[in-house]
Each structure stands twice: as C-alpha cells, then as structure tokens.
Design a protein around this motif. Sequence first.
Motif, PDB file in Angstrom:
ATOM      1  N   ILE A 124       1.039  -1.007  -0.055  1.00  0.00           N
ATOM      2  CA  ILE A 124       0.027  -0.086   0.057  1.00  0.00           C
ATOM      3  C   ILE A 124       1.066   1.139   0.077  1.00  0.00           C
ATOM      4  N   PRO A 125       0.939   1.951  -1.115  1.00  0.00           N
ATOM      5  CA  PRO A 125       1.623   3.218  -1.049  1.00  0.00           C
ATOM      6  C   PRO A 125       1.028   4.196  -0.539  1.00  0.00           C
ATOM      7  N   VAL A 126       1.966   5.186  -0.182  1.00  0.00           N
ATOM      8  CA  VAL A 126       1.505   6.673   0.476  1.00  0.00           C
ATOM      9  C   VAL A 126       0.486   7.220  -0.623  1.00  0.00           C
ATOM     10  N   LYS A 127       0.964   7.274  -1.841  1.00  0.00           N
ATOM     11  CA  LYS A 127       0.089   8.111  -2.719  1.00  0.00           C
ATOM     12  C   LYS A 127      -1.341   7.199  -2.879  1.00  0.00           C
ATOM     13  N   ASP A 128      -2.461   8.013  -3.090  1.00  0.00           N
ATOM     14  CA  ASP A 128      -3.783   7.556  -3.177  1.00  0.00           C
ATOM     15  C   ASP A 128      -3.732   7.305  -4.794  1.00  0.00           C
ATOM     16  N   MET A 129      -4.128   5.903  -5.250  1.00  0.00           N
ATOM     17  CA  MET A 129      -4.286   5.678  -6.547  1.00  0.00           C
ATOM     18  C   MET A 129      -5.654   5.337  -6.961  1.00  0.00           C
ATOM     19  N   LEU A 130      -6.717   5.198  -5.883  1.00  0.00           N
ATOM     20  CA  LEU A 130      -7.902   4.693  -6.406  1.00  0.00           C
ATOM     21  C   LEU A 130      -8.692   6.018  -7.001  1.00  0.00           C
ATOM     22  N   THR A 131      -8.410   7.099  -6.638  1.00  0.00           N
ATOM     23  CA  THR A 131      -8.965   8.222  -7.258  1.00  0.00           C
ATOM     24  C   THR A 131      -8.337   8.182  -8.752  1.00  0.00           C
ATOM     25  N   HIS A 132      -7.405   7.704  -9.137  1.00  0.00           N
ATOM     26  CA  HIS A 132      -7.149   7.830 -10.650  1.00  0.00           C
ATOM     27  C   HIS A 132      -7.441   6.414 -11.377  1.00  0.00           C
ATOM     28  N   ALA A 133      -8.407   5.416 -10.639  1.00  0.00           N
ATOM     29  CA  ALA A 133      -8.221   4.249 -11.055  1.00  0.00           C
ATOM     30  C   ALA A 133      -8.706   3.921 -12.555  1.00  0.00           C
TER      31      ALA A 133
END
Length: 334
Positions: A124-133
């Motif tokens: 699980i990275p620091v950066k939120d990726m689900l917003t850009h999924a």
Amino acid sequence: MTAIKQIRIRNFTVFEHTDISLSEGINVVIGKNGTGKTQLLKLLYAGTLMPSRGRRLLASCFGLHLGDDNLLRDKAQLYSDIWLDTAEESHEVLTVSHFKTDVRYRFGCSMNLFTTEVPPMVYIPVKDMLTHAKGLLAMADKYQDFPFDQTLLDIIRKANQWKLREVPDLAVKILPHLEQVMEGKVVIENEEFYIKKHDGRLVKFSVEAEGIKKIGLLWQLLMNESITKGSLVLWDEPEANLNPDFFPVLVECLLELSRQGVQIVLSTHNYLFAKYFDVRRKQSDMLAYHSLYADASGAVACETKPHFADLEHNAIMQTFDRLLDEVYHLQVGE
C-alpha cells in the motif's frame, strides 16, 4: 504461518551491508528521510514476487528500467546479493544478483523453496491511486514508459477485484471500526471508487478526504480477500493525512490482523501513531520496532527493539523532545 523472518541487503541503494530480523506480527519502521524506509518495503515486495513475475519487477517497482544501475550503492562492485529467509528454519529463499555485462548492469534471480511458500502480498503506497483508477491500467498496458512505478499500478489491480457478499472471518472484528470512521462502505461503479455513506449518499473518492481513502482501501482489500491469513502487508506511512483521532482505531485494526496471522511491515514518521502500538498491544502480540539510521560511514544500519522507547536511534523521539524543549522555553523563558 509463512512469514519473512530476515532480510539481508548488500550494496542496494542506501544499504551497504544491512541485516534486519522481522517480527511475524507487526514491524514498525522509522528513520529520517533518506534512510531507506520506502526502499525496504519495495524491496520486500518486489524481491519476494520476482520468481513468479519475472526479473523486471524489481526495477519497475523503483520506476527504473531493466539494466539501470541506480539501485546499486557502489557501482564499482560487480554484484550485490539480497536474501529473504522465511519460515521456521533459515533458508536462502531468493537470491537477486546484479552483475556486469559489457557496460551495464542487469538483474538475474534464482529461487529455492524448501518447506515454505511465498506469502500473498499487498503493498500500500503513500500515494492515493484509487482516485485515478478509471482507465489507468489500460493506459499503463498501452504505453511502455508509463510514469507510475509498478507498486502504484498493482494496488489498483488488487482493489479492483470483486469483493465477497459475506464478510470474511478475518475481517469480522475489523470492518465495523473502518465503516464507522468512513461512515459507510466502499463500492465500485464503472471502474470508479465511491464510499456509500450510511445516509445513502454516494461520495466519489476524488472528493473524499485523503485519510478516509486509506481506511476505504483497507476495507476493500479485506472484503475482496487481497488480505487473508498468512498475507504480508507492506504499508508506507498509513497515518499520512489521517486525522489523529483515528490513529488508535487503525492501530487496533492492524493489531487484530496480526493476531489472526497477517504479517505487517509499515513505515511512519509520526510519534503518536508509532507509540499507539506499544500502548494498545497485548502481552501476546508480536511487535518489533526498527530504526534505520546512517552509521559513521554514511551507510544505513538498522536497530531493532521490542518497544518504541528502547530504541537508541530514534529520530521521531528526538524531534518530539526538541519540541517539548521549545515549548518549555516559551513558557518559562531562558
């Protein structure tokens, strides 16, 4: 339970010669910026999965190309070795060697499993990726030089998996706490992530608070069984952007996962978050603190202790103490 018990790192980024013994439960990694916390997590992730996913994985998890020598601390050395030892006995499970061919370095790997298996793994990275999924994975497959490292793409793939109708046994005690924090449950519609609030509102991840997205991601990974008994969870700064009021909730959830056979390695810069593990732990909980620090030569070493206060190289505590000194001087003067 399959667990990684030791990692030995040689000539890799900031690490010259570093041995780290891991707890089978929770491992809290601290250290100043530049001491290799994220690199350690990525190394555990990529190094363990390389036999099944190919030698390009290690470089791609660091945003590099196969043959790039930037992962070597000392480029004058012809090789560096990385070992992952697992299970009840110490076995050489994975050897990753960097060796020189003509004028460049490339990666090679060999795998020897004895009585153990590579654990299911989530990074699980620091950066939120689900917003850009939405559409991102399709673009990554289309363009060879896509500007996201492999860990960022992998977490989208994990989160996108179908979730179960019934709550898994592992998550029964945990999900109610997560749902209380985010005031709802995660749903996916047309490749986009939402939180369906208890009052019926559908809130898109792009407008949700960053800390709540982290809670939602953990909820989704539990509900689609990306995290199961025997899993290894690698989480880079889980407390980042999270309201401190929720620190004890998240700590309790992670401790509960560890009690049910999930090994966790996480990094943090936050005093309150790190300390809560000591405050909320039970006597039977398996927990270790690892402090990464630069030694006299500038290479990174690791100090491991069972309690936060036992660490002699404690950058978080040193910063906290300096703050207390400043507050004291403001109140009482010189």
